[in-house]
Design an enzyme around this catalytic site. Structure first.
Site, PDB file in Angstrom:
ATOM      1  N   ASP A  55     -21.472  -8.448 -14.362  1.00  0.00           N
ATOM      2  CA  ASP A  55     -21.068  -9.699 -15.020  1.00  0.00           C
ATOM      3  C   ASP A  55     -19.753 -10.184 -14.414  1.00  0.00           C
ATOM      4  O   ASP A  55     -18.682  -9.694 -14.763  1.00  0.00           O
ATOM      5  CB  ASP A  55     -20.910  -9.454 -16.528  1.00  0.00           C
ATOM      6  CG  ASP A  55     -20.476 -10.706 -17.276  1.00  0.00           C
ATOM      7  OD1 ASP A  55     -20.361 -11.770 -16.640  1.00  0.00           O
ATOM      8  OD2 ASP A  55     -20.249 -10.605 -18.492  1.00  0.00           O
ATOM      9  N   GLU A 134       3.009   0.091   5.514  1.00  0.00           N
ATOM     10  CA  GLU A 134       4.024   1.074   5.125  1.00  0.00           C
ATOM     11  C   GLU A 134       4.347   0.902   3.642  1.00  0.00           C
ATOM     12  O   GLU A 134       5.393   0.384   3.269  1.00  0.00           O
ATOM     13  CB  GLU A 134       5.293   0.892   5.970  1.00  0.00           C
ATOM     14  CG  GLU A 134       5.082   1.074   7.470  1.00  0.00           C
ATOM     15  CD  GLU A 134       6.346   0.808   8.273  1.00  0.00           C
ATOM     16  OE1 GLU A 134       7.439   0.737   7.668  1.00  0.00           O
ATOM     17  OE2 GLU A 134       6.250   0.665   9.501  1.00  0.00           O
ATOM     18  N   GLU A 136       5.573   1.551  -0.091  1.00  0.00           N
ATOM     19  CA  GLU A 136       6.557   2.360  -0.806  1.00  0.00           C
ATOM     20  C   GLU A 136       6.243   2.331  -2.300  1.00  0.00           C
ATOM     21  O   GLU A 136       5.632   1.379  -2.795  1.00  0.00           O
ATOM     22  CB  GLU A 136       7.969   1.821  -0.555  1.00  0.00           C
ATOM     23  CG  GLU A 136       8.373   1.869   0.911  1.00  0.00           C
ATOM     24  CD  GLU A 136       9.629   1.080   1.218  1.00  0.00           C
ATOM     25  OE1 GLU A 136      10.207   1.280   2.302  1.00  0.00           O
ATOM     26  OE2 GLU A 136      10.044   0.241   0.372  1.00  0.00           O
ATOM     27  N   GLU A 192      12.455   7.760   0.219  1.00  0.00           N
ATOM     28  CA  GLU A 192      13.052   6.497   0.662  1.00  0.00           C
ATOM     29  C   GLU A 192      14.502   6.400   0.186  1.00  0.00           C
ATOM     30  O   GLU A 192      15.064   7.350  -0.362  1.00  0.00           O
ATOM     31  CB  GLU A 192      12.213   5.309   0.162  1.00  0.00           C
ATOM     32  CG  GLU A 192      11.297   4.701   1.234  1.00  0.00           C
ATOM     33  CD  GLU A 192      12.057   4.102   2.395  1.00  0.00           C
ATOM     34  OE1 GLU A 192      13.251   3.759   2.222  1.00  0.00           O
ATOM     35  OE2 GLU A 192      11.474   3.970   3.481  1.00  0.00           O
ATOM     36  N   GLU A 199       7.790   7.013   0.484  1.00  0.00           N
ATOM     37  CA  GLU A 199       6.934   6.294   1.430  1.00  0.00           C
ATOM     38  C   GLU A 199       6.017   7.289   2.121  1.00  0.00           C
ATOM     39  O   GLU A 199       6.446   8.383   2.525  1.00  0.00           O
ATOM     40  CB  GLU A 199       7.776   5.561   2.483  1.00  0.00           C
ATOM     41  CG  GLU A 199       6.939   4.804   3.515  1.00  0.00           C
ATOM     42  CD  GLU A 199       7.792   4.049   4.533  1.00  0.00           C
ATOM     43  OE1 GLU A 199       7.421   4.034   5.721  1.00  0.00           O
ATOM     44  OE2 GLU A 199       8.831   3.480   4.135  1.00  0.00           O
ATOM     45  N   HIS A 248       5.723  -3.092   4.466  1.00  0.00           N
ATOM     46  CA  HIS A 248       5.751  -3.728   5.778  1.00  0.00           C
ATOM     47  C   HIS A 248       4.358  -3.676   6.409  1.00  0.00           C
ATOM     48  O   HIS A 248       3.646  -2.672   6.284  1.00  0.00           O
ATOM     49  CB  HIS A 248       6.738  -3.014   6.701  1.00  0.00           C
ATOM     50  CG  HIS A 248       8.149  -3.037   6.201  1.00  0.00           C
ATOM     51  ND1 HIS A 248       9.187  -2.437   6.878  1.00  0.00           N
ATOM     52  CD2 HIS A 248       8.705  -3.587   5.090  1.00  0.00           C
ATOM     53  CE1 HIS A 248      10.316  -2.613   6.223  1.00  0.00           C
ATOM     54  NE2 HIS A 248      10.051  -3.300   5.119  1.00  0.00           N
ATOM     55  N   ARG A 319      17.157  -4.868  12.039  1.00  0.00           N
ATOM     56  CA  ARG A 319      16.182  -4.813  10.950  1.00  0.00           C
ATOM     57  C   ARG A 319      16.464  -5.804   9.825  1.00  0.00           C
ATOM     58  O   ARG A 319      15.864  -5.712   8.765  1.00  0.00           O
ATOM     59  CB  ARG A 319      16.136  -3.383  10.378  1.00  0.00           C
ATOM     60  CG  ARG A 319      15.549  -2.385  11.355  1.00  0.00           C
ATOM     61  CD  ARG A 319      15.673  -0.955  10.841  1.00  0.00           C
ATOM     62  NE  ARG A 319      15.099   0.003  11.785  1.00  0.00           N
ATOM     63  CZ  ARG A 319      13.877   0.497  11.712  1.00  0.00           C
ATOM     64  NH1 ARG A 319      13.077   0.100  10.741  1.00  0.00           N
ATOM     65  NH2 ARG A 319      13.426   1.358  12.589  1.00  0.00           N
ATOM     66  N   GLU A 336       6.041  -6.604  13.215  1.00  0.00           N
ATOM     67  CA  GLU A 336       6.184  -6.012  11.882  1.00  0.00           C
ATOM     68  C   GLU A 336       6.726  -7.071  10.916  1.00  0.00           C
ATOM     69  O   GLU A 336       7.869  -7.527  11.063  1.00  0.00           O
ATOM     70  CB  GLU A 336       7.133  -4.815  11.917  1.00  0.00           C
ATOM     71  CG  GLU A 336       7.349  -4.169  10.565  1.00  0.00           C
ATOM     72  CD  GLU A 336       8.423  -3.081  10.592  1.00  0.00           C
ATOM     73  OE1 GLU A 336       8.546  -2.355   9.588  1.00  0.00           O
ATOM     74  OE2 GLU A 336       9.134  -2.956  11.614  1.00  0.00           O
ATOM     75  N   ARG A 338       8.190  -7.859   7.417  1.00  0.00           N
ATOM     76  CA  ARG A 338       8.931  -6.970   6.521  1.00  0.00           C
ATOM     77  C   ARG A 338       9.071  -7.494   5.091  1.00  0.00           C
ATOM     78  O   ARG A 338       9.637  -6.813   4.238  1.00  0.00           O
ATOM     79  CB  ARG A 338      10.315  -6.701   7.112  1.00  0.00           C
ATOM     80  CG  ARG A 338      10.285  -6.085   8.498  1.00  0.00           C
ATOM     81  CD  ARG A 338      11.677  -5.852   9.069  1.00  0.00           C
ATOM     82  NE  ARG A 338      12.466  -5.012   8.214  1.00  0.00           N
ATOM     83  CZ  ARG A 338      13.472  -5.444   7.448  1.00  0.00           C
ATOM     84  NH1 ARG A 338      13.799  -6.735   7.440  1.00  0.00           N
ATOM     85  NH2 ARG A 338      14.153  -4.619   6.687  1.00  0.00           N
TER      86      ARG A 338
END
Length: 447
Positions: A55, A134, A136, A192, A199, A248, A319, A336, A338
């Site tokens: 359903d 990645e 977390e 982390e 992670e 990420h 970063r 990547e 982030r």
């Protein structure tokens, strides 16, 4: 996790050999929540012949009650036996696509929608879009009497800490063992930055199965944590004053000749196609933020000072930007993103980033120059001079940006887009009507 192309006969044989007694037919709703229909093994042939109905009107964002009958079509490559069984036999799962009553793909199914975008990718001459997530998460203690989550973290560890400071290590190790038993290729597991935050990184896969893996990963993490008297949450920012949880997404695009992001002779060995794809990611970044960060709480993570990206920029050497280019080259060349957090529906998130990148390729969108310094140290004038925009600061602002981008609306399709906007509008309205303790603490006596 290596993809295995099981046949119907393979599944029948394995189910018998392993004493599988129940089947979970899993699919994902608009919000990224795993749903399932559980049936006894006696229904296996019916399942394999695409004859299982459910359903659909009971699922948020699916269909109205007068359109409720829907079919589940299992993807046989997702056959998996859960490592935890019962005295009544083992439980296996198949991830399914949802079909309408007339046997056409239901485009309100996030997995079907991603398949649609992948088909568009192949029409442009590409063969694969690989994703390495990645995710977390936090581990909180459960109330021993009520069995409900508390706000007490299970440890006071930080980045890469070792037991006894990292009290979650045993739980994390059991999660890894369970995942490996299920076929995951685990690359790393560590504490982390924030207390109670962890992670676990697993190997990339093609986009569709990477999303399946994320959903399976979340289920395993929560199941194993509970066995340890803990509650695992993928809420982006469960506590103030500490880093939030991200997810990420590492991505690479392939054609018949290999990774199209790599060009040995180009600057930074990044191909023209990589730069166009990157240009698309940056151009649409503000517009897809609502999809990558889909809940009110997501925006408590996207603030300066806690390592999450706040600005639309890219770099290969630091970063702080939204998109990072890791140093690996050759077949491992990748981008990547982030900003994504683990509350995102992975099928919608990956469809959106792929659509953004393909738009960059089709329209040859070049990104602005790389920002190889700490953006957090720049003032507003410096950011403006470097063409650096801010990400939306609230879910409300992110929804306004999404509303203005036809590429992103097309990436979701009409059904998903309309239901997403309606649901998130309701969520924002419910949030802004609330009065919080912080407001009383600051304003009750002042005014």
């Amino acid at each position: 996790m290596a993809k295995v192309n099981y046949t119907k006969d393979d599944i029948r044989r394995i189910a018998k050999e392993e004493n599988v007694q129940f089947l979970r037919l899993m699919f994902t709703d608009l919000y990224g929540t795993i749903k399932n229909v559980e049936v006894p093994i006696s229904q296996l042939d019916k399942v394999l012949d695409n004859k299982m109905m459910f359903d659909g009107s009971s699922i948020d964002g699916f269909v109205r009650i007068e359109e409720s009958d829907m079919w589940l079509y299992p993807d046989l490559s997702t056959w998996m036996i859960f490592p935890w069984g019962s005295e009544h036999g083992k439980v296996a799962r198949l991830i399914c696509e949802v079909y309408n009553a007339d046997r056409t793909p239901f485009l309100g199914d996030p997995r079907n929608n991603l398949i649609r975008i992948l088909d568009e990718m192949r029409e442009l001459g590409f063969t694969d879009f690989n994703i390495g997530p990645e995710p977390e998460f936090f581990l909180f203690k459960l109330d021993p009497e009520k069995g409900t989550p508390t706000v007490n973290l299970n440890d006071k560890g930080s980045y890469f800490d070792l037991a006894p400071v990292d009290l979650g290590e045993n739980c994390r190790r059991d999660i890894v063992l369970e995942l490996e038993n299920m076929g995951f290729d685990i690359e790393a597991s560590h504490h982390e930055v924030a207390p109670g935050q962890h992670e676990i990184d697993f190997k990339y896969a093609d986009a569709l199965h990477a999303c399946d893996n994320i959903q399976t990963f979340k289920l395993v993490v929560k199941t194993v944590a509970r066995k340890h008297g803990l509650h695992a949450t993928f809420m982006p920012k469960p506590l103030n004053g500490i880093n939030g949880s991200g997810m990420h997404l590492n991505m690479s695009l392939f054609n018949k000749d290999g990774n199209v992001f790599f060009d040995e002779k180009a600057p930074e060995q990044l191909s023209e196609q990589a730069m166009y794809f990157l240009g698309g990611l940056l151009k649409h970044a503000r517009n897809y933020t609502a999809i990558m960060n889909p809940i009110v709480n997501s925006y408590k993570r996207l603030v300066p000072g806690y390592e999450a990206p706040v600005y639309v920029a890219w770099s290969g050497h630091n970063r702080s930007p939204l998109v990072r280019v890791p140093i690996a080259r050759g077949v491992s060349t990748r981008l990547e993103l982030r900003s994504v957090d683990p509350a995102a529906n992975p099928y919608l998130a990956v469809a959106a980033v792929l659509a953004a990148g393909l738009d960059g390729l089709k329209n040859k969108i070049m990104p602005p120059k790389a920002i190889d310094r700490n953006i957090y140290s720049m003032d507003e004038d410096e950011r403006k001079a470097n063409q650096i925009e801010d990400l939306p600061s609230t879910l409300h602002n992110a929804l306004k940006e999404l509303r203005n981008d036809q590429v992103m609306k097309d990436a979701l399709g009409t059904h998903l887009y309309k239901n997403f906007m309606t649901a998130k509008g309701i969520e924002w309205d419910a949030y802004r009507e609330q009065v919080f303790e912080w407001e009383r603490d600051h304003y009750m006596e002042m005014y």
